[in-house]
Design a protein around this motif. Structure first.
Motif, mmCIF file in Angstrom:
data_model
loop_
_atom_site.group_PDB
_atom_site.id
_atom_site.type_symbol
_atom_site.label_atom_id
_atom_site.label_comp_id
_atom_site.label_asym_id
_atom_site.label_seq_id
_atom_site.Cartn_x
_atom_site.Cartn_y
_atom_site.Cartn_z
ATOM 1 N N UNK A 196 0.836 -1.203 0.000
ATOM 2 C CA UNK A 196 0.000 0.000 0.000
ATOM 3 C C UNK A 196 0.871 1.253 0.000
ATOM 4 N N UNK A 197 1.886 1.272 0.873
ATOM 5 C CA UNK A 197 2.783 2.423 0.961
ATOM 6 C C UNK A 197 3.543 2.615 -0.356
ATOM 7 N N UNK A 198 4.033 1.502 -0.916
ATOM 8 C CA UNK A 198 4.805 1.587 -2.157
ATOM 9 C C UNK A 198 3.933 2.104 -3.305
ATOM 10 N N UNK A 199 2.713 1.604 -3.381
ATOM 11 C CA UNK A 199 1.814 2.041 -4.440
ATOM 12 C C UNK A 199 1.484 3.523 -4.306
ATOM 13 N N UNK A 200 1.268 3.986 -3.092
ATOM 14 C CA UNK A 200 0.958 5.402 -2.881
ATOM 15 C C UNK A 200 2.128 6.292 -3.274
ATOM 16 N N UNK A 201 3.346 5.777 -3.147
ATOM 17 C CA UNK A 201 4.541 6.564 -3.463
ATOM 18 C C UNK A 201 4.917 6.540 -4.943
ATOM 19 N N UNK A 202 4.513 5.493 -5.677
ATOM 20 C CA UNK A 202 5.020 5.291 -7.028
ATOM 21 C C UNK A 202 3.998 5.477 -8.147
ATOM 22 N N UNK A 203 2.716 5.403 -7.855
ATOM 23 C CA UNK A 203 1.724 5.338 -8.917
ATOM 24 C C UNK A 203 1.355 6.711 -9.470
ATOM 25 N N UNK A 204 1.029 6.699 -10.761
ATOM 26 C CA UNK A 204 0.590 7.903 -11.457
ATOM 27 C C UNK A 204 -0.403 7.477 -12.537
ATOM 28 N N UNK A 205 -1.532 8.158 -12.603
ATOM 29 C CA UNK A 205 -2.563 7.839 -13.586
ATOM 30 C C UNK A 205 -2.417 8.736 -14.807
ATOM 31 N N UNK A 206 -2.239 8.107 -15.971
ATOM 32 C CA UNK A 206 -2.157 8.825 -17.241
ATOM 33 C C UNK A 206 -3.500 8.724 -17.963
ATOM 34 N N UNK A 207 -3.835 9.682 -18.818
ATOM 35 C CA UNK A 207 -5.151 9.664 -19.478
ATOM 36 C C UNK A 207 -5.266 8.589 -20.554
ATOM 37 N N UNK A 208 -6.393 7.898 -20.565
ATOM 38 C CA UNK A 208 -6.736 6.960 -21.654
ATOM 39 C C UNK A 208 -8.193 7.148 -22.058
ATOM 40 N N UNK A 209 -8.717 8.352 -21.873
ATOM 41 C CA UNK A 209 -10.117 8.620 -22.171
ATOM 42 C C UNK A 209 -10.432 8.315 -23.634
ATOM 43 N N UNK A 210 -11.653 7.881 -23.862
ATOM 44 C CA UNK A 210 -12.074 7.548 -25.223
ATOM 45 C C UNK A 210 -12.044 8.760 -26.144
ATOM 46 N N UNK A 211 -12.072 9.960 -25.574
ATOM 47 C CA UNK A 211 -12.081 11.172 -26.387
ATOM 48 C C UNK A 211 -10.701 11.558 -26.909
ATOM 49 N N UNK A 212 -9.644 10.919 -26.415
ATOM 50 C CA UNK A 212 -8.286 11.290 -26.808
ATOM 51 C C UNK A 212 -8.022 10.932 -28.272
ATOM 52 N N UNK A 213 -7.394 11.855 -28.986
ATOM 53 C CA UNK A 213 -7.043 11.619 -30.383
ATOM 54 C C UNK A 213 -5.671 10.941 -30.469
ATOM 55 N N UNK A 214 -5.308 10.523 -31.673
ATOM 56 C CA UNK A 214 -3.993 9.926 -31.863
ATOM 57 C C UNK A 214 -2.900 10.925 -31.520
ATOM 58 N N UNK A 215 -3.123 12.180 -31.875
ATOM 59 C CA UNK A 215 -2.133 13.209 -31.540
ATOM 60 C C UNK A 215 -1.999 13.355 -30.028
ATOM 61 N N UNK A 216 -3.120 13.285 -29.313
ATOM 62 C CA UNK A 216 -3.075 13.334 -27.848
ATOM 63 C C UNK A 216 -2.224 12.196 -27.296
ATOM 64 N N UNK A 217 -2.433 10.994 -27.837
ATOM 65 C CA UNK A 217 -1.684 9.835 -27.361
ATOM 66 C C UNK A 217 -0.203 9.980 -27.658
ATOM 67 N N UNK A 218 0.117 10.507 -28.821
ATOM 68 C CA UNK A 218 1.522 10.738 -29.165
ATOM 69 C C UNK A 218 2.157 11.748 -28.211
ATOM 70 N N UNK A 219 1.389 12.767 -27.815
ATOM 71 C CA UNK A 219 1.895 13.775 -26.890
ATOM 72 C C UNK A 219 2.189 13.147 -25.524
ATOM 73 N N UNK A 220 1.324 12.248 -25.076
ATOM 74 C CA UNK A 220 1.540 11.573 -23.790
ATOM 75 C C UNK A 220 2.834 10.764 -23.834
ATOM 76 N N UNK A 221 3.005 9.989 -24.890
ATOM 77 C CA UNK A 221 4.202 9.154 -25.018
ATOM 78 C C UNK A 221 5.457 10.020 -25.086
#
Length: 220
Positions: free
Chosen positions: A181-206
């Motif tokens: 639990x402690x490790x997950x709270x320290x290391x995790x980050x949520x990135x967007x994968x919303x259905x509305x994201x375009x290919x350009x949006x996904x490229x920007x994330x990467x």
């Protein structure tokens, strides 16, 4: 549901500390004591072995929380409930339409194949990717937070899914060992994968994430 089942004063209820403070609050409102068990590092849901270890003579119930689109191992948890005479409840996430889930899975697959320097989530059967949660390797919270700031500076929205585990909040402070639990709270980050994201949006994330890859230890 707890009150209706007769859970109350003198009882203990096993819950996760990774997120969902309202679960612990509901237990307290029923008059019972929340007891925190550790999570599985892959699903971020209650680890059945940890639940069994936490069960005691006053334990009346277990509340399993499905997390980020992954399901808790209900078969094992129900088995523990039967062996110990416990009520096993589920706190589920809202179900998205099938086409939306399919689009999120497609975007998750795109990120899985291209991200470097972070540990991508394990898919597994039934993962709906309500959140795409990566782990930022390195020195825990300082590196994760620095990574998040740098990604946001490049125009990519991201969020820390659980800033403080419930057992570290003042109203529910417990001196208990919950390493995953402690490790997950320290290391995790949520990135967007919303259905509305375009290919350009996904490229920007990467591009934003991979530009920082050289600052981190390679993902194992």
């Amino acid at each position: 549901m707890l009150k209706a089942a007769g859970v109350g004063v003198g009882d203990e209820v096993i819950v996760p500390a990774f997120g969902n403070v309202e679960i612990a609050q509901a237990v307290a409102q029923a008059g019972a004591l929340p007891v925190f068990a550790d999570i599985d590092p892959v699903t971020y849901c209650l680890e059945p072995a940890a639940v069994e270890a936490a069960a005691g003579p006053r334990t009346a119930a277990v509340v399993a929380v499905h997390r980020f689109g992954r399901q808790a191992d209900m078969a094992l948890l129900y088995g523990i409930g039967q062996r110990h005479g416990l009520l096993v409840l589920q706190h589920g996430e809202n179900q998205a339409p099938r086409d939306e889930v399919a689009q999120r899975r497609q975007r998750a697959g795109y990120l899985d194949a291209r991200l470097r320097g972070v540990r991508t989530p394990e898919g597994g059967d039934g993962h709906t990717y309500q959140q795409y949660v990566v782990r930022v390797p390195g020195n825990g919270r300082p590196d994760r937070d620095a990574f998040a700031r740098a990604v946001r500076a490049k125009g990519v929205e991201c969020r820390v899914p659980v800033k403080t585990p419930v057992h570290r909040l003042p109203e529910f402070w417990r001196c208990v060992s919950l390493p995953e639990t402690e490790r997950a709270a320290d290391e995790t980050l949520a990135l967007p994968v919303d259905a509305s994201l375009t290919k350009r949006d996904m490229q920007r994330i990467v591009a934003a994430c991979n530009a920082l890859g050289g600052l981190l230890e390679p993902a194992s």
